[in-house]
Design an enzyme around this catalytic site. Structure first.
Site, short mmCIF file in Angstrom:
data_model
loop_
_atom_site.label_atom_id
_atom_site.label_comp_id
_atom_site.label_asym_id
_atom_site.label_seq_id
_atom_site.Cartn_x
_atom_site.Cartn_y
_atom_site.Cartn_z
N LYS A 128 4.81 -0.65 9.63
CA LYS A 128 5.31 0.44 8.81
C LYS A 128 6.75 0.17 8.37
O LYS A 128 7.58 -0.30 9.14
CB LYS A 128 5.25 1.74 9.64
CG LYS A 128 5.70 3.00 8.94
CD LYS A 128 5.54 4.17 9.91
CE LYS A 128 6.03 5.50 9.33
NZ LYS A 128 5.86 6.60 10.31
N SER A 132 3.87 10.39 8.34
CA SER A 132 4.53 9.42 7.49
C SER A 132 3.96 8.00 7.60
O SER A 132 4.43 7.09 6.91
CB SER A 132 6.03 9.36 7.83
OG SER A 132 6.24 8.98 9.19
N SER A 151 3.21 12.10 12.75
CA SER A 151 3.08 11.04 11.76
C SER A 151 2.13 9.91 12.12
O SER A 151 1.91 9.01 11.31
CB SER A 151 4.46 10.46 11.43
OG SER A 151 5.23 11.40 10.73
#
Length: 474
Positions: free
Chosen positions: A73, A149, A173
């Site tokens: 990520k 996220s 997230s």
């Protein structure tokens, strides 16, 4: 390798160990999949193909995932020589000079990082849509969100780019994108996976790192590989009794499970989410567990409100370090409206307001933890409704107040367990009438990932989801 995306991580590693495929061949299969489908999904935002090919051609660590392609990520995870934009125009030129400790642990597990995945600006929203990186789309229906996220990671795994990918969770997230994309998503116990060196932005203890995956055993095996205290760790998580991969093969026994659809504002959730919750409770009862309909009995509104000043100040402090690093303040067009609003609120906080915030949250967390004194697991949905369309929660174009209002409606359930530090797991146990995944959330006592893995493996066997894939990408 035509059937590359049908294997989980351990399955691919087994093929490598038996010399049925090489790491280089797996890397090429992953790259081919990304190149075919990423233009539609926008899940991978940096391609480190040359680095991956070089790593695959060399000597790899003899870890549980030797030779398996992996994605990281694009938020708070330095990778040597790679950008770390955090989804923001203000940070778009940052390039890290070395791996962080957790990146090094992933490499030691044997995985081969291929690139970085999409994230909203500074990971603020539960949808992955930013001015810099653009919206990330859901492989089940590209008109809908992939969650946030860690939406890029979830979209990539669901589409078969990689069998699992790095993700992080500060208010949901990991669990939210796992629910949106039909994956296994575990928010681990606080400090179970240390952020080495101890990250400043992790100072409140809300944020944890782990992976999203298609199988329970991949999640367990990766946590075995990464989840041990760093030297001198000030707050190590309580040790596990045995490897988590062994827990996957163990019976959960008869658990006492409470479940509820209660929401912070008392409003009912979407009827399809409610139906999936009741079906899950019925399945658990049929498996022999003691299942009771009972909420946590906590004051959600007070809990969420208590965290505001400290969280705002923590964000402002993190931005302050970034500003020091770059040597300048952001220009007006370099931050999105919600980010500007968060920064301004954070800078207004006083010392006594922040300390009162921390004190109030600590006391309210006691009620959350106390609710687990006579239960093993708490079951609730991950989300209040199925994944909405792209643009419904739009941090780029909507007013900040409206963004937060819509987020509160769609994502009401996940934050309490970030505050309390408990492990909490999303499992893809249902689908909406339109074919979008629906995730159910299982939360255990503090540091009790073992029970979650045992129960998750039982549910994976009874209600298998591994082969339930988006048709276009499967």
């Amino acid at each position: 390798m035509d059937d590359y995306s049908h294997y989980d991580g351990l399955g691919l590693a087994e093929l490598v160990a038996k010399r049925k495929v090489t790491p280089a061949e797996l890397v090429e299969a992953a790259i081919a999949c990304i190149e075919r489908h990423n233009p539609t999904l926008n899940a991978v935002v940096f391609k480190g193909y040359d680095d991956a090919r070089k790593q695959a051609a060399g000597a790899l660590p003899d870890g549980p995932f030797k030779g398996v392609p992996f994605l990281i990520k694009d938020l708070a995870m330095p990778v040597a020589g790679w950008p770390r934009t955090s989804g923001s125009r203000f940070a778009k030129d940052i390039v890290d000079t070395e791996d962080c400790g957790l990146t090094a642990r992933y490499r030691a597990s044997g995985v081969i990082p291929l690139g970085k995945t999409n994230t909203p600006e500074y990971g603020i929203t539960g949808t992955t849509e930013s001015a810099l990186l653009g919206p990330c789309r859901n492989p089940w229906n590209p008109n809908h969100i992939a969650g946030g996220s860690s939406g890029g990671s979830a979209s990539a795994v669901a589409a078969g780019f990689v069998p699992m990918a790095h993700a992080s969770d500060g208010l949901g997230s990991i669990r939210i994108p796992a629910a949106c994309c039909g994956l296994v998503g575990l928010k681990v116990t606080r400090d179970r996976n240390p952020n080495l060196p101890d990250g400043y932005d992790y100072a409140l203890g809300n944020v944890v790192d782990h992976v999203v995956s298609r199988t329970v055993r991949d999640s367990a095996a990766m946590l075995d590989a990464t989840g041990w205290p760093e030297p001198g760790s000030p707050y190590p998580a309580p040790p596990k009794a045995r490897p988590y991969l062994e827990e996957v093969a163990a019976s959960p026994g008869r658990l006492r499970i409470a479940w509820s659809a209660e929401t912070p504002n008392g409003r009912p959730i979407h009827e399809e989410i409610e139906a999936a919750l009741q079906q899950t409770a019925a399945l658990l009862k049929a498996l022999g567990h003691e299942v009771i309909e009972r909420g946590l009995g906590i004051d959600y509104r007070a809990l969420y409100a208590s965290r505001g000043p400290a969280a705002a100040a923590n964000f402002a402090a993190g931005m302050g370090r970034l500003i020091e690093q770059l040597g300048r303040e952001p220009e007006p067009d370099e931050l999105e409206p919600l980010t500007w609003a968060s920064l301004k609120v954070g800078r207004r906080q006083t010392g006594d307001a922040v300390m009162r915030s921390l004190q109030e949250t600590r006391m309210l967390n006691r009620a959350t933890l106390a609710a687990f004194e006579d239960i093993d697991i708490y079951l609730c949905p991950v989300m209040g409704e199925p994944p909405p369309e792209i643009g419904v929660i739009d941090p780029v174009n909507l007013e900040p107040r409206e963004v937060n209002k819509r987020q509160g409606r769609v994502f009401p359930y996940t934050p309490p367990f970030n505050f309390s530090g408990q492990p909490s797991l999303s499992l893809p146990l249902a689908q909406s009438k339109s074919g979008l995944p629906i995730g159910m959330m299982f939360t255990a006592k503090y540091a009790d990932e073992a029970t979650l893995f045992r129960l998750a493996a039982q549910l994976e066997k009874e209600a298998p989801w591994k082969d339930r894939r988006p048709q276009v990408f499967g």
